[in-house]
Design a protein around this motif. Structure first.
Motif, PDB file in Angstrom:
ATOM      1  N   LEU A 116       0.750  -0.929   0.179  1.00 48.65           N
ATOM      2  CA  LEU A 116       0.079   0.098  -0.164  1.00 48.65           C
ATOM      3  C   LEU A 116       0.916   1.106   0.356  1.00 48.65           C
ATOM      4  N   ALA A 117       1.855   1.533   0.349  1.00 53.88           N
ATOM      5  CA  ALA A 117       3.250   2.155   0.735  1.00 53.88           C
ATOM      6  C   ALA A 117       3.245   2.821  -0.746  1.00 53.88           C
ATOM      7  N   ASN A 118       3.653   1.480  -1.513  1.00 57.03           N
ATOM      8  CA  ASN A 118       4.447   1.585  -2.687  1.00 57.03           C
ATOM      9  C   ASN A 118       3.584   1.888  -3.589  1.00 57.03           C
ATOM     10  N   ALA A 119       1.779   1.984  -3.600  1.00 55.43           N
ATOM     11  CA  ALA A 119       0.799   2.515  -4.498  1.00 55.43           C
ATOM     12  C   ALA A 119       0.899   3.760  -3.929  1.00 55.43           C
ATOM     13  N   ILE A 120       1.130   4.264  -2.748  1.00 55.20           N
ATOM     14  CA  ILE A 120       1.197   5.969  -2.595  1.00 55.20           C
ATOM     15  C   ILE A 120       2.089   6.429  -2.771  1.00 55.20           C
ATOM     16  N   ASN A 121       2.999   6.139  -3.063  1.00 51.33           N
ATOM     17  CA  ASN A 121       4.261   6.708  -3.300  1.00 51.33           C
ATOM     18  C   ASN A 121       4.732   6.691  -5.295  1.00 51.33           C
ATOM     19  N   LYS A 122       3.429   5.548  -5.693  1.00 46.38           N
ATOM     20  CA  LYS A 122       4.196   6.322  -7.039  1.00 46.38           C
ATOM     21  C   LYS A 122       2.855   7.045  -7.556  1.00 46.38           C
ATOM     22  N   ILE A 123       1.793   7.155  -7.026  1.00 52.07           N
ATOM     23  CA  ILE A 123       1.152   7.840  -7.055  1.00 52.07           C
ATOM     24  C   ILE A 123       1.374   9.497  -6.300  1.00 52.07           C
ATOM     25  N   LYS A 124       1.895   9.553  -5.740  1.00 56.54           N
ATOM     26  CA  LYS A 124       2.002  10.650  -5.110  1.00 56.54           C
ATOM     27  C   LYS A 124       2.479  12.040  -6.164  1.00 56.54           C
ATOM     28  N   SER A 125       3.636  10.366  -6.451  1.00 59.36           N
ATOM     29  CA  SER A 125       5.001  10.768  -7.871  1.00 59.36           C
ATOM     30  C   SER A 125       4.353  11.447  -9.063  1.00 59.36           C
ATOM     31  N   ASP A 126       3.179  10.905  -9.006  1.00 56.06           N
ATOM     32  CA  ASP A 126       2.783  11.607 -10.355  1.00 56.06           C
ATOM     33  C   ASP A 126       1.715  12.879 -10.531  1.00 56.06           C
ATOM     34  N   ARG A 127       1.587  13.486  -9.506  1.00 56.26           N
ATOM     35  CA  ARG A 127       1.004  14.912  -9.417  1.00 56.26           C
ATOM     36  C   ARG A 127       0.248  14.828  -9.204  1.00 56.26           C
ATOM     37  N   PRO A 128      -1.067  13.691  -8.367  1.00 61.49           N
ATOM     38  CA  PRO A 128      -2.402  13.928  -8.174  1.00 61.49           C
ATOM     39  C   PRO A 128      -3.095  15.595  -7.338  1.00 61.49           C
ATOM     40  N   THR A 129      -4.353  15.721  -7.522  1.00 59.20           N
ATOM     41  CA  THR A 129      -5.028  16.094  -6.381  1.00 59.20           C
ATOM     42  C   THR A 129      -4.956  15.685  -4.930  1.00 59.20           C
ATOM     43  N   GLY A 130      -6.145  15.167  -5.318  1.00 67.01           N
ATOM     44  CA  GLY A 130      -5.452  14.463  -3.740  1.00 67.01           C
ATOM     45  C   GLY A 130      -5.742  12.025  -4.099  1.00 67.01           C
ATOM     46  N   ILE A 131      -5.767  11.988  -2.497  1.00 71.40           N
ATOM     47  CA  ILE A 131      -5.345  10.788  -2.390  1.00 71.40           C
ATOM     48  C   ILE A 131      -6.158  10.341  -2.024  1.00 71.40           C
ATOM     49  N   GLY A 132      -7.515   9.313  -2.272  1.00 71.47           N
ATOM     50  CA  GLY A 132      -7.919   8.650  -1.489  1.00 71.47           C
ATOM     51  C   GLY A 132      -7.670   6.746  -1.242  1.00 71.47           C
ATOM     52  N   ILE A 133      -7.873   6.940   0.331  1.00 72.26           N
ATOM     53  CA  ILE A 133      -7.915   5.209   0.483  1.00 72.26           C
ATOM     54  C   ILE A 133      -9.127   4.689   0.892  1.00 72.26           C
TER      55      ILE A 133
END
Length: 901
Positions: A540-557
């Motif tokens: 889950l941490a790897n998934a968050i970091n990959k998404i974060k690297s592409d600069r989303p407006t927001g992330i929901g888990i």
């Protein structure tokens, strides 16, 4: 021990000491020796077969050659004439001992071109008389009555016997052939044609019962003195009158008795009563008495008449004999004998067994009307109530058809027919007397029918255009509206209204979803690839970091993380702390589930609770909820939407109406418990109607493996809301929606639909559903009641009334659907019910009013006509009353009475 053997039934041997020589022995022997054709026809068990055996024996001793043919050996059922005649010739072949002297099969085939009688004649003349050229031949034919079962006529056979005698004058060879016939029959039953029968040229041999002198040797026993033997035999003959079988049987029974007991003067009577008469059917072995009974009763045609004749014999001791079939049958049965041209019961045993009671019982069994006949006779043939009538008479006549009945039967049936004829004549006379009255009444009735028909048409034309007053119409609208509102408030229509909401949702055009949301779904393949669930903190941490690297407006888990799932727990905590735009979930309604501590401390949590209607579907979105301690929690969907709206600095703002919240260009109005077609709904928190954008196919979706293997393009993440959640069916995070007729939807897509709806409302002021306040819904129902009544007011027939309902419902449906497309959820079922009820009530009241006025008009016109056509007028009024109910009949009477007064 018995020293004398008796044979009961069958032929006696030539040496049998029990054989009783009678006059018939010498008569038959002399007649056959002189070349006369003889016949011995009598009842059964009279000694015919024994007589045949002894006569044959004595003739052969004198040089005759004899053969005895038993016709029962040839058969009678399903046999052809060729088979029967071939059987005769075969018995002659064997009887005259021609085996080895002639090949019968070749002889038969060699004579195929001639008739069967010609074959029989050829066999006798060309074979028998040639083989025994110096001797006279006698053919004994036994059981001649077996021919009655043949499916063809045997007249030619008896004609052939006569032919043989007729040929003696021209062909002396025929003098050497002779015949003797034995059986239970009469000459007329064997062949009726007197010109062809051989019996009028032959000699009849009568078999009488045993006399004392003839049978005194039958009781040769050492247990009796000569005097007792004489007395015993006389008493036996008194009971049997010399009937051979019964005489032999009584002698046998006496001999058995004497083995164990002494003789006394009541011995014979005791034996007869105990061994023969008592329970005679069970003791009748060999069968004798049953043979007599069966012969009398087995004739469907003459049984009744035979029993009646026999009853007369019992009552009168005798009746004069005639040549009728019934008298012949009685003689052949053996139950009676011919004594000086009178029929009398043959012996005392028969008289005791076949008594009047036996006759009455048998007649009752045979006649279908025995009880009525007896009562009629007992009334001296005067009680007509005992005569058959109707279907019972017809059934009795059908039963009697083809039968020969007694005179009493014919008198009884004739009296019943005469009574039936008399009753028919009386009925016809009565009908004739009333017919004239009926014709007069029919003429007046026809006039009355015509008058009533014309008056009905006039009255109907007068009331056709009758319409209800405005007062009535207002009352109908009010009643229909109040009733439907009351039913609505009880929740009677809520399920239908919600189904209508689902139908509109599915049938409207699909909403366009802007590219603002991307779903990362953990599907079944992801779980199989990871080989565990829940997924570990590291993944889950790897998934968050990959998404974060592409600069989303927001992330929901959209995954509960109240507990660590090692390995990688520290990595996940670090990802939570270092990602400012990441939001997690908790559960606050019912059984609670805590959020991840790192997200809770920073306030980046939204609750994921969904609101389920009573049918289990999600139609509402819960945006905010009082979590306790005067704190208001926002939903996961609202938190992510607000995260997206921060780039435009859009935040929730209070409005003058404390119930509403302003967010961007839209005001969010919460649902109340009795609004939007809901009745007593649980609307705790801040709820809105969920305006679905569609199913999961409307949203950009990638799998977790796509994300981890860099298959998700950067454009699908940059400046978007990215939600990670479970879509695998094994996790069972699925919910029913208005689209449930297609399939269930994972919870993550319901959150996505809510986010999309909030964003569309805040940015473009679209996507929110509006509903009418409770009181306005009442006005809505009232409006459509008015529409229905207004259309029904112009309807003049049932068809037009139905058409007005269809038009009203169509107009209502179109209005509700178009309003739904414009964002208004208006009631459809409740106003539809109001329309149907209002129109039906208006139609019913209109018909009742018309019926009342029409009836009054009909009576008025009939009374007017009755002044110059009184009879027809009165009949017409009576006809009118016949077609009305009790209330209307009373009303007609009141109108008539009022007119007369």
């Amino acid at each position: 021990m018995t020293n004398h053997r008796y044979q009961l039934g069958g032929s006696l041997d030539i040496e049998d000491a029990n054989y009783v020589v009678r006059e018939a022995d010498s008569q038959l022997y002399r007649a056959l020796k002189e070349g006369e054709f003889c016949y011995v026809l009598s009842s059964r068990q009279m000694g015919k077969s024994s007589l045949l055996v002894r006569t044959k024996y004595h003739l052969e001793k004198c040089g005759f050659r004899c053969a005895a043919l038993d016709l029962t050996g040839i058969g009678s059922d399903n046999i052809t004439p060729e088979q029967w005649y071939k059987g005769l010739i075969s018995q002659l072949y064997l009887g005259f001992n021609l085996v080895g002297k002639l090949k019968l099969k070749e002889w038969w085939l060699s004579h195929q071109d001639i008739s069967l009688i010609q074959k029989l004649n050829a066999f006798i003349v060309d074979v028998l008389l040639v083989e025994y050229s110096e001797r006279k031949l006698v053919i004994f034919i036994d059981e001649i009555d077996s021919i009655f079962g043949l499916p063809f006529s045997t007249d030619d056979f008896f004609t052939f016997i006569r032919f043989c005698y007729n040929q003696r004058a021209m062909f002396p060879v025929y003098k050497r052939i002779n015949f003797a016939v034995f059986g239970v029959a009469t000459p007329s039953s064997l062949i009726e044609n007197s010109n062809r029968t051989p019996f009028n040229i032959g000699k009849s041999i009568q078999l009488d019962g045993f006399s004392f002198v003839q049978s005194r040797h039958l009781l040769e026993t050492p247990y009796l003195s000569s005097g007792d033997r004489r007395l015993a035999l006389q008493e036996i003959l008194l009971w049997t009158r010399g009937q051979p079988f019964l005489t032999q049987k009584l002698c046998h029974l006496l001999s058995e008795y004497l083995d164990t007991s002494e003789y006394h003067d009541r011995t014979i009577k005791q034996i007869v009563e105990q061994k023969i008469i008592s329970n005679w059917r069970s003791q009748d072995e060999p069968e004798h008495l049953r043979t007599i009974s069966d012969r009398i009763l087995n004739s469907d045609i003459t049984s009744v008449r035979i029993l009646e004749i026999y009853r007369q014999i019992l009552l009168c001791d005798f009746i004069p004999r005639n040549n009728s079939i019934e008298h012949s049958e009685l003689l052949l049965s053996g139950i009676v004998i011919d004594k000086q041209e009178n029929l009398v019961v043959k012996n005392l045993i028969y008289q005791k067994i076949f008594n009047l009671r036996w006759v009455e019982n048998r007649l009752n069994e045979l006649r279908p009307y025995s009880s009525q006949l007896d009562r009629w006779i007992n009334s001296q043939q005067q009680d007509e109530s005992q005569l058959l009538q109707g279907i019972y008479l017809q059934q009795a006549l059908n039963w009697a058809n083809g039968k020969k009945l007694s005179e009493l039967d014919y008198q009884f049936l004739g009296a019943a027919q005469e009574l039936a004829r008399y009753q028919v004549e009386e009925k016809l006379n009565t009908e004739k007397n009333t017919r004239q009255k009926i014709e007069i009444a029919l003429e007046a009735s026809a006039t009355a029918v015509s008058i009533l028909s014309e008056v009905r048409k006039k009255a109907k034309r007068k009331v056709t255009k009758l319409k209800l007053s405005k007062t009535w119409l207002a009352a109908i609208v009010f009643i229909a509206t109040i009733l439907v509102i009351l039913l609505r408030d009880f929740g009677s229509f809520q399920a239908w209204e919600l189904s209508t909401f689902d139908l509109f949702m599915r049938s409207r055009p699909i909403n366009t979803v802007e590219n603002k949301i991307t779903i990362i779904g953990i599907n079944e393949r992801d779980i199989q690839a990871i080989k565990s669930y829940p997924i570990s903190d590291r993944i889950l941490a790897n998934a968050i970091n990959k998404i974060k690297s592409d600069r989303p407006t927001g992330i929901g888990i959209d995954i509960y993380r109240d507990l660590p799932v090692p390995p990688g727990t520290s990595e996940l905590k670090k990802a939570f702390l270092n990602t400012d735009n990441l939001w997690g979930i908790e559960k606050v309604v019912g059984s609670q589930v805590n959020p991840a501590q790192e997200l809770a401390r920073s306030g980046r949590v939204g609750f994921s609770d969904l609101v389920l209607d009573r049918d289990g579907k999600v139609r509402r979105a819960l945006l905010a909820y009082d979590t306790g301690n005067d704190e208001i929690g926002y939903s996961f969907s609202l938190q992510l939407a607000l995260q997206y709206l921060t780039q435009w600095n859009i935040k929730p703002q209070p409005t003058p109406n404390t119930n509403q919240i302003e967010l961007g260009k839209a005001n969010f109005v919460p649902l109340e418990s009795n609004s939007g077609n809901y009745v007593d709904a649980k609307t705790k928190g801040y709820q809105i109607l969920l305006n679905y954008r569609g199913t999961q196919s409307q949203f950009t979706t990638y799998s977790l493996q796509d994300l981890l293997t860099n298959k998700v393009p950067r454009s699908a993440i940059k400046n978007r809301l990215v939600i990670i959640g479970v879509t695998a069916s094994s996790v069972n995070d699925f919910f029913a929606t208005p689209y449930s007729s297609q399939k269930l939807i994972p919870g993550i897509y319901i959150h996505a639909n809510a986010i999309s709806q909030i964003l569309a409302a805040a940015l473009h002021n679209e996507g929110l559903f509006q509903v009418l306040p409770d009181r306005n819904e009442w006005l809505w129902i009232l409006l459509w009641s008015l529409v229905g009544v207004a259309l029904s007011a112009i309807a003049t027939s049932h068809f037009k009334t139905l058409l007005s309902i269809i038009i009203s419902l169509t107009l209502l449906s179109l209005t509700a659907y178009l309003s739904f497309l414009l964002g208004w959820w208006l009631p459809l079922i409740t106003p539809a019910i109001a329309i149907v009820f209002a129109v039906s009530l208006a139609r019913l009241i209109t018909l009742k009013q018309r019926e009342k006025i029409e009836l009054e008009e009909i009576v008025r016109l009939l009374l007017k006509i009755g002044k110059y056509k009184p009879a027809a007028g009165k009949i017409a009024i009576e006809y009118l009353k016949q077609g009305e109910n009790k209330e209307n009949k009373n009303k007609i009477d009141d109108l008539v009475d009022k007119s007369c007064s």
